[in-house]
Design an enzyme around this catalytic site. Structure first.
Site, mmCIF file in Angstrom:
data_model
loop_
_atom_site.group_PDB
_atom_site.id
_atom_site.type_symbol
_atom_site.label_atom_id
_atom_site.label_comp_id
_atom_site.label_asym_id
_atom_site.label_seq_id
_atom_site.Cartn_x
_atom_site.Cartn_y
_atom_site.Cartn_z
ATOM 1 C CG ASN A 168 44.375 28.781 40.728
ATOM 2 O OD1 ASN A 168 44.708 27.722 40.190
ATOM 3 N ND2 ASN A 168 44.117 29.871 40.026
ATOM 4 C CD GLU A 186 40.137 31.547 39.304
ATOM 5 O OE1 GLU A 186 39.262 31.584 38.422
ATOM 6 O OE2 GLU A 186 41.274 32.047 39.180
ATOM 7 C CG ASN A 187 33.052 30.633 45.029
ATOM 8 O OD1 ASN A 187 32.084 31.369 44.845
ATOM 9 N ND2 ASN A 187 32.960 29.500 45.681
ATOM 10 C CB ALA A 188 30.285 32.094 40.992
ATOM 11 C CB CYS A 236 46.419 31.482 46.311
ATOM 12 S SG CYS A 236 46.076 33.202 45.948
ATOM 13 C CD GLU A 261 50.968 30.475 45.879
ATOM 14 O OE1 GLU A 261 49.743 30.365 45.623
ATOM 15 O OE2 GLU A 261 51.719 31.253 45.272
ATOM 16 C CB CYS A 303 49.133 36.922 46.202
ATOM 17 S SG CYS A 303 48.149 36.085 47.468
ATOM 18 C CB CYS A 311 50.201 33.212 49.381
ATOM 19 S SG CYS A 311 48.668 32.579 48.660
#
Ligand code: THU
Length: 161
Positions: A62, A64-66, A73, A75, A112, A115
């Site tokens: 995964n 992530e981003n601000a 994700c 996957e 999720c 995904c």
């Protein structure tokens, strides 16, 4: 009116020690991949590893981003990498694991909703099922024969014809 029922069968193992060697090795790759996750916001590091039908192993984590919705994700990171490196090649088996920096990582997580949609697309695109191996760093492991089983009544490209 007729009633419809949807069921699917999956396997539950008490631990990774019960898996066959190939499944255990792929799950280990997913567990190790969690170290490469970029999860400074959730602190929930997810790792995925897939064996493609040409024998290649591809991993994803995964990212992530601000701006939270821009994160992706593990996957889908993996599926994008696999389809870019090896277009049209089936994903035979995909293992997902995680490392929760806030607590135990001792039970499986399952993909999720978004995904699941991406997994069903790759199954349809390649015409091959994606077998899922789901486990934490320890504890129970689930094996799901085909990822599409997790998305009954899916919206697919058939609807766009
Ligand atoms: N996440 C995944 O990478 N895969 C899953 O199957 C569930 C959730 C990520 C998204 C986010 O970076 C973090 O885990 C917490 O939701």
């Amino acid at each position: 009116m007729s009633k419809k029922e949807y069921r699917f069968a999956y396997e539950e193992f008490d631990s990774a020690d019960e898996l066959n060697a190939a499944d255990a090795a792929l799950l280990k790759r997913a567990q190790e991949a969690t170290a490469d996750a970029y999860a400074p916001y959730s602190h929930f590091r997810v790792g995925a590893a897939a064996r493609l039908s040409n024998g290649a192993i591809v991993t994803g984590t995964n990212q992530e981003n601000a701006s939270f919705p821009a994160g992706i994700c593990a996957e889908r990171t993996l599926l994008s990498a696999a389809a870019s490196l090896f277009p049209g090649v089936g994903v035979d088996e995909l293992a997902v694991s995680y490392f929760n920096e806030h607590g135990p990582s001792d039970r499986p997580i399952s993909p999720c909703g978004i995904c699941r949609q991406s997994l069903q697309e790759i199954e349809q695109r390649t015409g091959r099922p994606v077998r899922l191996v789901l486990g934490g760093q320890k504890g129970k492991v689930y094996i799901i024969p085909a990822a599409g089983q997790l998305l009954p009544l899916a919206f697919t490209s058939d609807e766009l014809k």
